[in-house]
Scaffold this active site. Sequence first.
Site, PDB file in Angstrom:
ATOM      1  CE  LYS A  12      -3.796  -2.316   2.468  1.00 39.96           C
ATOM      2  NZ  LYS A  12      -4.713  -2.267   3.651  1.00 39.96           N
ATOM      3  CE1 TYR A  52      -9.437  -3.616   0.690  1.00 40.49           C
ATOM      4  CE2 TYR A  52      -8.805  -1.538  -0.311  1.00 40.49           C
ATOM      5  CZ  TYR A  52      -8.490  -2.652   0.437  1.00 40.49           C
ATOM      6  OH  TYR A  52      -7.203  -2.800   0.934  1.00 40.49           O
ATOM      7  CG  PHE A  60     -13.510   1.376   7.195  1.00 36.50           C
ATOM      8  CD1 PHE A  60     -14.414   0.448   7.693  1.00 36.50           C
ATOM      9  CD2 PHE A  60     -12.712   1.013   6.112  1.00 36.50           C
ATOM     10  CE1 PHE A  60     -14.520  -0.825   7.127  1.00 36.50           C
ATOM     11  CE2 PHE A  60     -12.810  -0.260   5.542  1.00 36.50           C
ATOM     12  CZ  PHE A  60     -13.730  -1.175   6.053  1.00 36.50           C
ATOM     13  NE  ARG A  88      -5.842 -12.540   4.914  1.00 40.25           N
ATOM     14  CZ  ARG A  88      -6.637 -11.478   5.000  1.00 40.25           C
ATOM     15  NH1 ARG A  88      -6.623 -10.552   4.052  1.00 40.25           N
ATOM     16  NH2 ARG A  88      -7.440 -11.299   6.018  1.00 40.25           N
ATOM     17  CB  THR A  94      -7.009  -6.912   9.437  1.00 40.57           C
ATOM     18  OG1 THR A  94      -7.367  -8.039   8.637  1.00 40.57           O
ATOM     19  CG2 THR A  94      -7.437  -5.636   8.746  1.00 40.57           C
ATOM     20  NE  ARG A 105      -1.920  -6.160   6.917  1.00 42.47           N
ATOM     21  CZ  ARG A 105      -3.001  -6.795   6.489  1.00 42.47           C
ATOM     22  NH1 ARG A 105      -3.462  -7.844   7.168  1.00 42.47           N
ATOM     23  NH2 ARG A 105      -3.620  -6.410   5.397  1.00 42.47           N
ATOM     24  CG  ASN A 115      -3.374  -2.759   7.031  1.00 45.20           C
ATOM     25  OD1 ASN A 115      -3.269  -2.175   5.958  1.00 45.20           O
ATOM     26  ND2 ASN A 115      -4.358  -3.595   7.308  1.00 45.20           N
ATOM     27  CG  HIS A 118      -4.882  -6.424  -0.290  1.00 39.76           C
ATOM     28  ND1 HIS A 118      -6.072  -6.517   0.405  1.00 39.76           N
ATOM     29  CD2 HIS A 118      -4.995  -7.280  -1.345  1.00 39.76           C
ATOM     30  CE1 HIS A 118      -6.875  -7.378  -0.209  1.00 39.76           C
ATOM     31  NE2 HIS A 118      -6.246  -7.850  -1.281  1.00 39.76           N
ATOM     32  CD  GLU A 129      -8.414  -9.433  -3.524  1.00 38.33           C
ATOM     33  OE1 GLU A 129      -7.211  -9.736  -3.362  1.00 38.33           O
ATOM     34  OE2 GLU A 129      -9.211  -9.315  -2.571  1.00 38.33           O
TER      35      GLU A 129
HETATM   36  N1  UDP Z   1      -9.652  -0.662   7.395  1.00 40.44           N
HETATM   37  C1  UDP Z   1      -9.635   0.565   7.995  1.00 40.44           C
HETATM   38  N2  UDP Z   1     -10.509   0.808   9.012  1.00 40.44           N
HETATM   39  C2  UDP Z   1     -11.385  -0.131   9.459  1.00 40.44           C
HETATM   40  C3  UDP Z   1     -11.385  -1.402   8.836  1.00 40.44           C
HETATM   41  C4  UDP Z   1     -10.491  -1.638   7.804  1.00 40.44           C
HETATM   42  O1  UDP Z   1      -8.858   1.442   7.619  1.00 40.44           O
HETATM   43  O2  UDP Z   1     -12.160   0.142  10.380  1.00 40.44           O
HETATM   44  C5  UDP Z   1      -8.715  -0.918   6.281  1.00 40.44           C
HETATM   45  C6  UDP Z   1      -7.519  -1.774   6.684  1.00 40.44           C
HETATM   46  O3  UDP Z   1      -6.340  -1.139   6.236  1.00 40.44           O
HETATM   47  C7  UDP Z   1      -7.745  -3.090   5.966  1.00 40.44           C
HETATM   48  C8  UDP Z   1      -8.643  -2.708   4.805  1.00 40.44           C
HETATM   49  O4  UDP Z   1      -9.410  -1.610   5.274  1.00 40.44           O
HETATM   50  O5  UDP Z   1      -6.527  -3.679   5.542  1.00 40.44           O
HETATM   51  C9  UDP Z   1      -9.554  -3.808   4.315  1.00 40.44           C
HETATM   52  O6  UDP Z   1     -10.185  -4.416   5.412  1.00 40.44           O
HETATM   53  P1  UDP Z   1     -10.351  -6.001   5.496  1.00 40.44           P
HETATM   54  O7  UDP Z   1     -11.244  -6.282   6.663  1.00 40.44           O
HETATM   55  O8  UDP Z   1     -10.761  -6.523   4.168  1.00 40.44           O
HETATM   56  O9  UDP Z   1      -8.900  -6.517   5.908  1.00 40.44           O
HETATM   57  P2  UDP Z   1      -7.691  -7.206   5.119  1.00 40.44           P
HETATM   58  O10 UDP Z   1      -8.288  -8.201   4.146  1.00 40.44           O
HETATM   59  O11 UDP Z   1      -6.928  -6.091   4.453  1.00 40.44           O
HETATM   60  O12 UDP Z   1      -6.859  -7.880   6.174  1.00 40.44           O
END
Ligand code: UDP
Length: 152
Positions: A12, A52, A60, A88, A94, A105, A115, A118, A129
């Site tokens: 990112k 997304y 958010f 992952r 996350t 992370r 974070n 992705h 994706e």
């Molecule tokens: N995110 C955020 N605020 C929140 C929830 C998510 O900024 O309250 C961001 C976070 O950076 C995350 C991304 O949105 O990586 C996508 O969320 P997801 O739950 O899909 O997590 P990921 O698959 O990236 O672990």
Amino acid sequence: MSQTERTFIAIKPDGVQRGLVSNIIGRFEKRGYKLVAIKLVQATEALLNEHYAEHVGKPFFPKMCNFMMSGPIVAMVWEGKDVVKQGRKMLGATNPQDSDMGTIRGDFGIDLGRNVCHGSDSVASAEREIKIWFNENEIVNWSANQSIWIYE
Ligand code: UDP
């Protein structure tokens, strides 16, 4: 389990700005995964709405979108056995506050909205994706000579 499983991994804007590109790529390379696509991308709102889709409309989302458009992203496709799940694990939870040390992370992040990376959360998400971020002709089929030293 297929050695040709693929996942979409992105560094990112915060990861790029902080000079973490080589470290993150290095972790996947050293683990033994094969890089089959890579490019530096400036994300657009349309692309992020698609990527997304499950988060569109959440509180958010607008802030997260602005952050994701704030600078270049390194988009990649990595290939190898169980790479979606293992990828992952390499990223960590996350929220960096919950990520184990030794994960990307956990080693480099503090806040949820910064974070660093992705990674696709399932094989189906990965397929979806990869199609959003890459054209078919940007993915390179090649055989890695080291594969006999990675796989038994
Ligand atoms: N995110 C955020 N605020 C929140 C929830 C998510 O900024 O309250 C961001 C976070 O950076 C995350 C991304 O949105 O990586 C996508 O969320 P997801 O739950 O899909 O997590 P990921 O698959 O990236 O672990």
